[in-house]
Design a protein around this motif. Structure first.
Motif, PDB file in Angstrom:
ATOM      1  N   ARG A 136       0.814  -1.206   0.000  1.00  0.00           N
ATOM      2  CA  ARG A 136       0.000   0.000   0.000  1.00  0.00           C
ATOM      3  C   ARG A 136       0.852   1.263   0.000  1.00  0.00           C
ATOM      4  N   VAL A 137       1.997   1.230   0.696  1.00  0.00           N
ATOM      5  CA  VAL A 137       2.865   2.415   0.690  1.00  0.00           C
ATOM      6  C   VAL A 137       3.872   2.351  -0.466  1.00  0.00           C
ATOM      7  N   GLY A 138       3.644   1.393  -1.369  1.00  0.00           N
ATOM      8  CA  GLY A 138       4.445   1.338  -2.596  1.00  0.00           C
ATOM      9  C   GLY A 138       5.817   0.724  -2.417  1.00  0.00           C
ATOM     10  N   LEU A 139       5.982  -0.164  -1.412  1.00  0.00           N
ATOM     11  CA  LEU A 139       7.307  -0.736  -1.162  1.00  0.00           C
ATOM     12  C   LEU A 139       7.275  -2.260  -1.175  1.00  0.00           C
ATOM     13  N   ALA A 140       6.401  -2.816  -1.996  1.00  0.00           N
ATOM     14  CA  ALA A 140       6.267  -4.273  -2.040  1.00  0.00           C
ATOM     15  C   ALA A 140       7.603  -4.944  -2.347  1.00  0.00           C
ATOM     16  N   ASP A 141       8.411  -4.312  -3.204  1.00  0.00           N
ATOM     17  CA  ASP A 141       9.676  -4.941  -3.612  1.00  0.00           C
ATOM     18  C   ASP A 141      10.811  -4.654  -2.647  1.00  0.00           C
ATOM     19  N   ARG A 142      10.540  -3.924  -1.554  1.00  0.00           N
ATOM     20  CA  ARG A 142      11.610  -3.557  -0.624  1.00  0.00           C
ATOM     21  C   ARG A 142      11.480  -4.257   0.715  1.00  0.00           C
ATOM     22  N   ARG A 143      10.642  -5.264   0.792  1.00  0.00           N
ATOM     23  CA  ARG A 143      10.310  -5.805   2.111  1.00  0.00           C
ATOM     24  C   ARG A 143      11.495  -6.457   2.800  1.00  0.00           C
ATOM     25  N   ASP A 144      12.457  -6.977   2.046  1.00  0.00           N
ATOM     26  CA  ASP A 144      13.591  -7.653   2.683  1.00  0.00           C
ATOM     27  C   ASP A 144      14.806  -6.742   2.859  1.00  0.00           C
ATOM     28  N   ASN A 145      14.637  -5.455   2.575  1.00  0.00           N
ATOM     29  CA  ASN A 145      15.740  -4.519   2.778  1.00  0.00           C
ATOM     30  C   ASN A 145      15.772  -4.039   4.219  1.00  0.00           C
ATOM     31  N   TYR A 146      16.996  -3.790   4.698  1.00  0.00           N
ATOM     32  CA  TYR A 146      17.147  -3.183   6.015  1.00  0.00           C
ATOM     33  C   TYR A 146      17.000  -1.670   5.863  1.00  0.00           C
ATOM     34  N   PRO A 147      16.594  -0.980   6.931  1.00  0.00           N
ATOM     35  CA  PRO A 147      16.401   0.477   6.830  1.00  0.00           C
ATOM     36  C   PRO A 147      17.591   1.209   6.212  1.00  0.00           C
ATOM     37  N   ALA A 148      18.819   0.754   6.554  1.00  0.00           N
ATOM     38  CA  ALA A 148      20.003   1.451   6.040  1.00  0.00           C
ATOM     39  C   ALA A 148      20.102   1.364   4.524  1.00  0.00           C
ATOM     40  N   GLN A 149      19.383   0.404   3.935  1.00  0.00           N
ATOM     41  CA  GLN A 149      19.437   0.240   2.485  1.00  0.00           C
ATOM     42  C   GLN A 149      18.316   0.994   1.772  1.00  0.00           C
ATOM     43  N   LEU A 150      17.529   1.758   2.558  1.00  0.00           N
ATOM     44  CA  LEU A 150      16.396   2.481   1.971  1.00  0.00           C
ATOM     45  C   LEU A 150      16.657   3.982   2.015  1.00  0.00           C
ATOM     46  N   SER A 151      16.048   4.701   1.070  1.00  0.00           N
ATOM     47  CA  SER A 151      16.158   6.164   1.093  1.00  0.00           C
ATOM     48  C   SER A 151      15.292   6.700   2.237  1.00  0.00           C
ATOM     49  N   GLY A 152      15.473   7.965   2.567  1.00  0.00           N
ATOM     50  CA  GLY A 152      14.695   8.578   3.640  1.00  0.00           C
ATOM     51  C   GLY A 152      13.199   8.465   3.398  1.00  0.00           C
ATOM     52  N   GLY A 153      12.800   8.736   2.161  1.00  0.00           N
ATOM     53  CA  GLY A 153      11.371   8.683   1.846  1.00  0.00           C
ATOM     54  C   GLY A 153      10.821   7.271   1.990  1.00  0.00           C
ATOM     55  N   GLN A 154      11.634   6.284   1.567  1.00  0.00           N
ATOM     56  CA  GLN A 154      11.200   4.890   1.700  1.00  0.00           C
ATOM     57  C   GLN A 154      11.119   4.498   3.166  1.00  0.00           C
ATOM     58  N   GLN A 155      12.117   4.955   3.958  1.00  0.00           N
ATOM     59  CA  GLN A 155      12.099   4.628   5.388  1.00  0.00           C
ATOM     60  C   GLN A 155      10.850   5.195   6.050  1.00  0.00           C
ATOM     61  N   GLN A 156      10.509   6.440   5.680  1.00  0.00           N
ATOM     62  CA  GLN A 156       9.348   7.050   6.316  1.00  0.00           C
ATOM     63  C   GLN A 156       8.069   6.333   5.905  1.00  0.00           C
ATOM     64  N   ARG A 157       8.025   5.825   4.683  1.00  0.00           N
ATOM     65  CA  ARG A 157       6.831   5.084   4.265  1.00  0.00           C
ATOM     66  C   ARG A 157       6.732   3.759   5.017  1.00  0.00           C
ATOM     67  N   VAL A 158       7.896   3.108   5.263  1.00  0.00           N
ATOM     68  CA  VAL A 158       7.875   1.893   6.085  1.00  0.00           C
ATOM     69  C   VAL A 158       7.371   2.245   7.487  1.00  0.00           C
ATOM     70  N   ALA A 159       7.834   3.399   8.001  1.00  0.00           N
ATOM     71  CA  ALA A 159       7.423   3.811   9.348  1.00  0.00           C
ATOM     72  C   ALA A 159       5.902   4.024   9.408  1.00  0.00           C
ATOM     73  N   ILE A 160       5.331   4.555   8.338  1.00  0.00           N
ATOM     74  CA  ILE A 160       3.878   4.746   8.305  1.00  0.00           C
ATOM     75  C   ILE A 160       3.188   3.379   8.284  1.00  0.00           C
TER      76      ILE A 160
END
Lengths: 253, 297
Positions: A136-160
């Motif tokens: 739903r937050v558009g990160l279906a393909d990032r589920r196995d990434n650690y936060p350090a491997q995500l951009s700020g915007g992606q991290q905040q979407r995971v946080a939501i």
């Protein structure tokens, strides 16, 4: 109808500085309330009081009709135990300026954590829900990434997504885009816009006037621990009545 | 495929100093090896004769047992003490501070002797109602035998040091983590166990490795209460046959072997808890040091 947030004459001091000096705020169910103001105006503190990360010194604060952090019996206030406070917080989602994702867990594990540990959901159920929320937050393909491997915007979407996993009735956003590079702000605001459209009650401390104008049902301008001006965002932004609001808006718009 | 621009053609910086240092060190190392091999005083045949002998292996077994068990006591006790120390309950915090003060502030030898001679103070230990009747009672010397006294002495002392290591680790975790967990409705215990401690481990493990390696050798202090381990075993042997140097080499080789195994284990655990955190290799490799630094992508 019970308001989702009802704050009356909230006072809060840190040592000798009074950060909140009598704040009244009512947020109806399904409403989006945007809080703006210069730094140090007490807007973040107000937000943190709503889920009892800070305790108020006086006044009364209710979420969905229930006092936050206290119980009232026979006209007397009783402080809640830590476990009761934790229980109250389950229904209030919070998104932080610095994301505060758990760095040792993947995106999926971050979202699954609270349903697993707090709601004691089965692993399969928690996983399915987390996958759905990340999608739903558009990160279906990032589920196995650690936060350090995500951009700020992606991290905040995971946080939501992590906050939504607890099925909160109220979402608090503490400057959710302030730590982001300008080109990443949009993707986070898009997710928040979607949430607002689906009827989530939201209190958003922000500097994004465009977002407030477009999505907000209510705009609150705070300065020096009090609410200076409040009203329909389009009206307040177009024609502020108060001098301090005018001065602030002229600097940020 | 788009044509790549031609690579930059530059003469890399030379490091003549490194080659001089390598030459000097190589000569010194060769001299050392030569003297170790040719000096009869080392008595390498004697070293080989005792390396796997019964008494030495017996001592080795005790060294391992004492180290592992005291470190278990130390780590578990240290975590408990650190949690107490950081507790909002002032009594718990104060008790932990007092414990750390006493156990770090008195010599380990004195502590070992104290546990060994506890029976002089309390000949019998019993469980029962405070100031009331006893339920069970033990002879102190039976309950706390020599081995138990060693474990109490080493383990409880280690717990005090580990407490400070764990406390430092917990303090190193960003406060935002606790807030985020709290905002999700996690209890303090859940937050500590699932969020804070796993992140603190990264800071806790290297000094814990130090403590374990140090414990291998500190355990030889149990000689003061008449117990024996690796170093005591070789001392007993050379006090009768006077082959001091070769037997000390036997002990040193075993200590080095154990330390190597522990270092490998430590690296393994560090990688386990480094998950999700961008950690490069610990330092420049020896080969990379001699080779020209290649531009990494």
């Amino acid at each position: 109808m019970t308001p989702m947030v009802e704050a009356l004459a909230i006072h809060k001091r840190f040592g000798s500085t009074e950060v909140l000096r009598g704040v009244d705020l009512v947020v109806g169910p399904g409403a989006v309330s945007c809080v703006i103001g210069p730094s140090g105006s007490g807007k973040s503190t107000l937000l943190r009081c709503i889920n009892h990360l800070e305790r108020i010194d006086s006044g009364s604060l209710r979420v969905d009709g229930h006092l936050v952090g206290y119980r009232e019996r026979g006209g007397k206030l009783y402080e809640m135990r830590e476990s009761e406070v934790a229980q109250q917080r389950r229904d209030i989602g919070m998104v932080f300026q610095r994301f505060n994702l758990f760095p040792h867990k993947t995106a999926l594990e971050n979202v699954m954590e609270a349903p697993l540990v707090v709601r004691r959901h089965a692993r399969g159920k928690a996983r399915d829900r987390a996958v759905e929320l990340l999608d739903r937050v558009g990160l279906a393909d990032r589920r196995d990434n650690y936060p350090a491997q995500l951009s700020g915007g992606q991290q905040q979407r995971v946080a939501i997504a992590r906050a939504l996993a607890m099925d909160p009735r109220l979402m608090l956003f503490d400057e959710p885009t302030s730590a982001l590079d300008p080109e990443l702000v949009g993707e986070v605001l898009d997710v928040m816009r979607g949430l607002a459209r689906e009827g989530m009650t939201m209190v958003v401390v922000t500097h994004e006037m465009g977002f407030a104008r477009e999505v907000g049902d209510d705009l609150v301008f705070m300065d020096e621990g009090v609410i200076v001006e409040q009203g329909d965002p389009r009206e307040v932004l177009a024609a502020p009545r108060h001098e301090r609001t005018k001065a602030f808006l002229s600097k940020v718009l | 495929m788009p044509e790549r621009p031609p690579p930059l053609n530059a003469v890399p910086v030379r490091h003549p100093g490194r080659w001089v240092a390598v030459a000097v060190l190589a000569v010194l190392a060769a001299m050392l090896v030569h003297s170790v091999l040719t000096n009869d005083g080392f008595r390498w045949p004697v070293v080989g004769q005792y390396l796997f002998s019964g008494p030495v292996l017996n001592g080795l077994k005790n060294t391992l047992l004492l180290t592992v068990l005291s470190m278990v006591i130390g780590i578990v006790g240290g975590i408990l003490l650190a949690i107490m120390r950081l507790s909002p309950n002032p009594i718990l915090s104060w008790v932990a501070a007092l414990y750390i003060w006493v156990f770090r502030g008195t010599p380990l030898i004195a502590q070992l002797l104290f546990w060994n001679f506890l029976s002089a103070l309390y000949p019998r230990l019993s469980l029962g109602v405070p100031f009331g009747p006893e339920l069970v009672s033990f002879d102190t010397n039976v309950l706390i035998n020599q081995f138990a006294a060693c474990l109490l002495g080493l383990g409880l002392n280690e717990a005090a040091y580990m407490a400070e290591i764990v406390r430092g680790g917990i303090a190193s975790v960003d406060h935002g983590q606790t807030e985020a967990a709290g905002a999700l409705g996690m209890s303090r215990a859940q937050t500590l166990r699932r969020i804070v401690l796993p992140q603190a481990m990264r800071v806790i493990i290297p000094p814990t490795g130090n403590e374990t390696i140090s414990m291998l050798k500190t355990s030889s202090l149990v000689v003061v209460i008449g117990y024996f381990e690796l170093l005591t075993s070789v001392q007993r042997i050379y006090s009768t046959n006077f082959q001091t140097i070769p037997l000390l080499i036997v002990a040193a080789l075993w200590y080095l072997a154990l330390t190597s195994v522990l270092s490998v284990g430590q690296g393994f655990i560090e990688r386990r808890y480094g998950r999700g955190l961008a950690t490069g290799p610990p330092g420049p490799s020896l080969l990379g040091f001699l080779r020209r630094e290649k531009a990494t992508t």
